[in-house]
Scaffold this motif. Structure first.
Motif, PDB file in Angstrom:
ATOM      1  N   LYS A  87      39.894  35.003  42.100  1.00  0.00           N
ATOM      2  CA  LYS A  87      40.656  36.003  42.845  1.00  0.00           C
ATOM      3  C   LYS A  87      39.959  37.357  42.768  1.00  0.00           C
ATOM      4  CE  LYS A  87      45.143  33.724  42.288  1.00  0.00           C
ATOM      5  NZ  LYS A  87      44.662  32.568  41.518  1.00  0.00           N
ATOM      6  N   THR A  88      38.675  37.357  42.992  1.00  0.00           N
ATOM      7  CA  THR A  88      37.861  38.558  42.834  1.00  0.00           C
ATOM      8  C   THR A  88      36.945  38.723  44.037  1.00  0.00           C
ATOM      9  OG1 THR A  88      37.918  38.324  40.421  1.00  0.00           O
ATOM     10  CG2 THR A  88      36.204  39.730  41.348  1.00  0.00           C
ATOM     11  N   SER A 112      45.604  40.301  40.696  1.00  0.00           N
ATOM     12  CA  SER A 112      46.423  39.640  39.682  1.00  0.00           C
ATOM     13  C   SER A 112      47.889  39.630  40.115  1.00  0.00           C
ATOM     14  CB  SER A 112      46.274  40.336  38.324  1.00  0.00           C
ATOM     15  OG  SER A 112      46.727  41.677  38.412  1.00  0.00           O
TER      16      SER A 112
END
Length: 124
Positions: A76-77, A25
């Motif tokens: 974004k993982t 994040s």
């Protein structure tokens, strides 16, 4: 604030499975190579698996055929599916990423980022 947060660790018996998740994040422009590392007590940190933005992956010999690394670039993982766990897999698992992000003055900054780690314990 750039952050990598791991989750999914825990205590499992030998032969069990766990799925680790690393969520990135912040003002992230791009996530390049990502990877999972682990560090057991009294040992150096070692690479478990890595994956490029194009989903090319590499594994340590000790986990080949048992662990699978994957990522979702839109979210974004990154994930690590761990099957057939052994006591020697016991360690703190860390997420790592090569990140390009925008700082507070809107400059592009490239850096290597680490998560805080998640404990994996394999024991009966």
């Amino acid at each position: 604030q750039l952050q990598l947060v791991e989750s999914g660790g825990g205590l499992v018996p030998p032969g069990g499975s766990l799925r680790l998740t690393c969520a990135a994040s912040g003002n992230i422009v791009r996530l390049d190579d990502m990877g999972w590392y682990r560090q057991a007590p009294g040992k150096e940190r070692e690479l478990v698996a890595s994956i490029s933005s194009g989903h090319d992956s590499n594994y340590a010999d000790s986990v080949k055929g048992r662990f699978t690394i994957s990522r979702d670039n839109n979210k974004k993982t990154m994930y690590l599916q761990m099957n057939s766990l052994k006591p020697e897999d016991t360690a703190v698992y860390y997420c790592h990423a090569d990140v390009v992000y925008l700082n507070y003055v809107s400059e592009y900054v490239a850096m290597k980022s680490w998560g805080q780690g998640t404990q994996v314990t394999v024991s009966s």
